[in-house]
Design a protein around this motif. Structure first.
Motif, short mmCIF file in Angstrom:
data_model
loop_
_atom_site.label_atom_id
_atom_site.label_comp_id
_atom_site.label_asym_id
_atom_site.label_seq_id
_atom_site.Cartn_x
_atom_site.Cartn_y
_atom_site.Cartn_z
N VAL A 136 -3.17 -52.21 7.55
CA VAL A 136 -4.81 -51.76 7.47
C VAL A 136 -4.25 -50.13 7.58
O VAL A 136 -4.02 -49.63 8.27
CB VAL A 136 -5.51 -52.28 8.55
CG1 VAL A 136 -5.67 -53.80 8.16
CG2 VAL A 136 -4.80 -52.17 9.89
N PHE A 137 -5.47 -49.33 7.00
CA PHE A 137 -5.70 -48.15 6.92
C PHE A 137 -6.86 -47.71 7.47
O PHE A 137 -7.88 -48.08 7.20
CB PHE A 137 -5.50 -47.43 5.54
CG PHE A 137 -3.87 -47.87 5.07
CD1 PHE A 137 -2.96 -46.91 5.10
CD2 PHE A 137 -3.79 -49.11 4.43
CE1 PHE A 137 -1.64 -47.30 4.54
CE2 PHE A 137 -2.23 -49.53 4.11
CZ PHE A 137 -1.34 -48.52 4.09
N PHE A 138 -7.10 -46.34 7.93
CA PHE A 138 -8.23 -45.66 8.53
C PHE A 138 -7.88 -44.23 8.48
O PHE A 138 -6.78 -43.81 8.57
CB PHE A 138 -8.86 -46.29 9.66
CG PHE A 138 -8.12 -46.05 10.99
CD1 PHE A 138 -8.09 -44.84 11.70
CD2 PHE A 138 -6.76 -46.90 11.21
CE1 PHE A 138 -7.10 -44.66 12.78
CE2 PHE A 138 -5.95 -46.77 12.36
CZ PHE A 138 -6.20 -45.47 13.17
N SER A 139 -9.16 -43.36 8.53
CA SER A 139 -8.98 -42.03 8.67
C SER A 139 -9.62 -41.59 9.75
O SER A 139 -10.42 -42.09 10.41
CB SER A 139 -9.71 -41.24 7.36
OG SER A 139 -8.99 -41.76 6.05
N THR A 140 -9.40 -40.30 10.35
CA THR A 140 -9.77 -39.83 11.83
C THR A 140 -10.18 -38.57 11.27
O THR A 140 -9.78 -37.77 10.64
CB THR A 140 -8.89 -40.15 12.84
OG1 THR A 140 -7.84 -39.06 12.79
CG2 THR A 140 -8.36 -41.48 12.89
N THR A 141 -11.08 -37.98 12.38
CA THR A 141 -11.07 -36.40 12.64
C THR A 141 -9.95 -35.88 13.32
O THR A 141 -9.07 -36.60 13.76
CB THR A 141 -12.56 -36.31 13.14
OG1 THR A 141 -12.38 -36.69 14.46
CG2 THR A 141 -13.61 -36.94 12.38
N ALA A 142 -9.99 -34.68 13.82
CA ALA A 142 -8.94 -33.85 14.32
C ALA A 142 -9.19 -33.87 15.61
O ALA A 142 -8.27 -33.97 16.57
CB ALA A 142 -8.92 -32.30 13.87
N THR A 143 -10.32 -34.23 16.10
CA THR A 143 -10.62 -34.12 17.67
C THR A 143 -11.31 -35.46 18.07
O THR A 143 -11.97 -36.18 17.30
CB THR A 143 -11.40 -33.00 18.06
OG1 THR A 143 -12.64 -33.05 17.36
CG2 THR A 143 -10.67 -31.67 17.74
N LEU A 144 -11.63 -35.80 19.56
CA LEU A 144 -12.32 -36.66 19.89
C LEU A 144 -13.83 -36.78 19.39
O LEU A 144 -14.45 -35.69 19.30
CB LEU A 144 -12.41 -36.81 21.42
CG LEU A 144 -11.16 -37.14 22.31
CD1 LEU A 144 -11.11 -36.61 23.73
CD2 LEU A 144 -11.17 -38.54 22.12
N PHE B 172 -17.33 -38.99 6.58
CA PHE B 172 -18.00 -37.87 7.15
C PHE B 172 -17.57 -37.64 8.55
O PHE B 172 -17.18 -38.61 9.32
CB PHE B 172 -19.44 -37.90 6.94
CG PHE B 172 -20.09 -38.15 5.87
CD1 PHE B 172 -20.51 -37.13 5.05
CD2 PHE B 172 -20.20 -39.43 5.11
CE1 PHE B 172 -21.00 -37.05 3.69
CE2 PHE B 172 -20.73 -39.32 3.89
CZ PHE B 172 -21.10 -38.55 3.19
N ASP B 173 -17.27 -36.23 8.90
CA ASP B 173 -16.96 -36.14 10.16
C ASP B 173 -17.86 -36.40 11.44
O ASP B 173 -17.48 -36.43 12.44
CB ASP B 173 -16.31 -34.70 10.43
CG ASP B 173 -15.10 -34.37 9.64
OD1 ASP B 173 -14.34 -35.29 9.19
OD2 ASP B 173 -14.35 -33.26 9.72
N GLU B 174 -19.08 -36.31 10.98
CA GLU B 174 -20.41 -36.34 12.06
C GLU B 174 -20.99 -37.76 11.56
O GLU B 174 -21.23 -38.00 10.38
CB GLU B 174 -20.98 -35.18 12.02
CG GLU B 174 -20.38 -33.74 12.38
CD GLU B 174 -19.89 -33.86 13.82
OE1 GLU B 174 -20.37 -34.61 14.61
OE2 GLU B 174 -18.92 -33.14 14.04
N ASP B 175 -21.52 -38.25 12.62
CA ASP B 175 -22.43 -39.56 12.65
C ASP B 175 -23.67 -39.15 12.27
O ASP B 175 -24.24 -39.02 13.34
CB ASP B 175 -22.05 -40.63 13.48
CG ASP B 175 -22.81 -41.84 13.28
OD1 ASP B 175 -23.62 -41.81 12.32
OD2 ASP B 175 -22.85 -42.61 14.33
N VAL B 176 -24.46 -38.63 11.05
CA VAL B 176 -25.71 -38.17 10.85
C VAL B 176 -26.67 -39.58 10.92
O VAL B 176 -26.43 -40.23 9.93
CB VAL B 176 -25.95 -37.36 9.79
CG1 VAL B 176 -27.26 -37.00 9.73
CG2 VAL B 176 -24.75 -36.13 10.24
N GLN B 177 -27.65 -39.66 11.79
CA GLN B 177 -28.48 -40.66 11.63
C GLN B 177 -29.95 -40.30 11.11
O GLN B 177 -30.08 -39.15 10.94
CB GLN B 177 -28.82 -41.27 12.80
CG GLN B 177 -27.48 -41.94 13.46
CD GLN B 177 -27.73 -42.82 14.76
OE1 GLN B 177 -28.39 -43.49 14.95
NE2 GLN B 177 -26.98 -42.53 15.68
#
Length: 451
Positions: free
Chosen positions: A318-326, A383-388
């Motif tokens: 399984v694969f996923f992407s992450t951002t660089a920081t917490l 997207f790096d940010e969770d915009v609601q």
């Protein structure tokens, strides 16, 4: 008047527990020890809810005389890897506290720093077998005292992942679970399953890969293998040797920090079954029918809830992407576009989600995408940010054309499907003309609003 002076003598680095007893801390060595070489000595440091901040070294043979250790509780062993400087791992206290938040358990830090701390990596590799025999005998003593092997969980980091595998193999694969955090690659790339971690070493084996092109191990070695950002070149890690030590260890260490974040439940890192990371980025692997009614597997302590499905499916990547920081988590959308343009176009796409003055952008530019007449194109936008509460969306295309007229694409429909948030609404827009390098801004509509 007589003055009595009470003196308590502790080993270097020891502290006192709340009850006044000395704490047994992880062995702290120096670079000089590594130069001279260290002989193997394995210490088992116990932590429970009653002594989370104060390790208690266990006697390998007389468990019944050690009141803090309760064989009726689940037991998790944390096994570090190669220590070329001799310093304690910076993450030990973090993982102990986070594991204690999962359930009431015995947490045992396997301190084999004397053995792992050698400038000669090959010596440390050789010691893994001996350390595994030591730990195997301890677990067998646990079983004799009434512990269940199925309640034993080994978490091994780098070289420690293979050490955990050797323990599991010694116990005929009867222990409950092994978690391998970026299993070591050097000296193991050509190893047979008997010579490294593999799925037969435990009832359930989960593996996280973050550095398969350097210090980590390529290939699938568990019932489920998670590949963060394809398993190599983690975001935020240095790309040149001029960064010093961080250039060598950053990608490899990221496995620990991702797992810690998952334990803390601040990152929900969903893995999508796929044959490759490139196919995942192309949006070809965004379905999880094989796991229904459960969602796709999520990295962390609770991944064992997918155990029965994974055993039925066989080895799963399984694969996923992450951002660089917490908190490392990306916001992912499936984007479906139906084009009407008469001529074939090859483009990359940039998408922004806006909420008030806040926005986040996804650059889907890892390759050129093909857009042709009356064709549906599927994209993965991350997207790096969770915009609601998204109020508007902007889209821009780039064909790489530097001369001649600007190309246009007409979209009959564009639809945004949130992948990790099924409670959020689908968003659509209909009949849009996009001109190259010109941002088109629109307000998303409910997808059932177009008749």
């Amino acid at each position: 008047m007589t003055l009595t002076l009470a003196v308590s003598c502790f080993h270097p680095g020891q502290e006192e527990s709340g009850a006044g007893e000395p704490c047994d801390n992880f062995t702290d060595l120096t670079l000089s020890h590594c130069f001279m070489g260290t002989s193997l000595y394995v210490r088992l440091l116990l932590y429970t809810l009653s002594n989370l901040n104060c390790g208690h070294e266990l006697n390998h043979h007389h468990l019944s005389t050690q009141p803090l250790f309760n064989v009726s509780r689940p037991t998790t062993f944390v096994i570090h890897g190669y220590r070329p400087t001799g310093a304690p791992p910076i993450w030990i206290n973090h993982i102990v506290h986070l594991l204690a938040e999962q359930e009431d358990m015995n947490i045992i830090v396997v301190d084999w720093n004397k053995g792992a701390a050698n400038l000669n990596y090959f010596t440390a590799v050789a010691y893994t077998r001996e350390a595994a025999h030591n730990l195997t005998e301890f677990i067998m003593n646990m079983e004799e005292e009434g512990a269940s092997l199925s309640s034993v969980h080994l978490i091994g980091v780098s070289l420690g992942a293979h050490l955990a595998g050797f323990v599991g193999a010694n116990l005929k694969g009867k222990i409950g679970r092994i978690t391998g955090l970026d299993p070591a690659g050097p000296m193991f790339t050509s190893a047979t399953p008997e010579e490294r971690l593999d799925p037969s070493d435990a009832m359930f084996v989960d593996v996280l890969h973050t550095d398969i092109n350097s210090f980590g191990l390529r290939g699938a070695h568990g019932h489920i293998d998670f590949y963060a950002n394809g398993g190599a070149d983690q975001p935020g890690c240095p790309k040149t040797i001029f960064a010093g030590k961080s250039y060598f260890v950053c990608d490899h260490q990221r496995s620990v920090f991702l797992f810690l974040c998952a334990l803390n439940r601040t990152c929900s890192l969903t893995g999508y079954p796929c044959s490759s990371y490139s196919d995942f980025l192309d949006g070809r692997c965004l379905q999880c029918e094989a796991f229904e009614p459960a969602p796709c597997p999520v990295l962390g302590y609770d991944v064992s809830r997918w155990r029965e499905t994974l055993l039925r499916l066989g080895q799963t990547q399984v694969f996923f992407s992450t951002t660089a920081t917490l908190p490392y988590r990306k916001l992912s959308y499936r984007v479906d576009m139906v084009t009407w343009n008469q001529y074939l176009r090859w483009c990359v796409i940039y998408i922004r989600l806006h909420s008030g003055r806040t926005f986040t952008e996804a650059r889907i530019d890892h390759k050129l995408f093909r857009f042709e007449q009356y064709t549906s194109t599927l994209l993965l936008a991350q997207f790096d940010e969770d915009v609601q509460h998204i109020q508007k969306i902007s889209v821009r295309i780039n064909t790489g054309n530097v001369i001649g007229p600007r190309y246009k694409i007409r979209l009959l429909q564009i639809r945004f499907t949130p992948l990790e948030h099924p409670d959020r609404p689908l968003m659509c827009r209909f009949d849009i003309i996009m001109e190259e390098n010109v941002e088109v801004v629109f307000r998303p509509l409910p997808c059932d609003s177009h008749i």
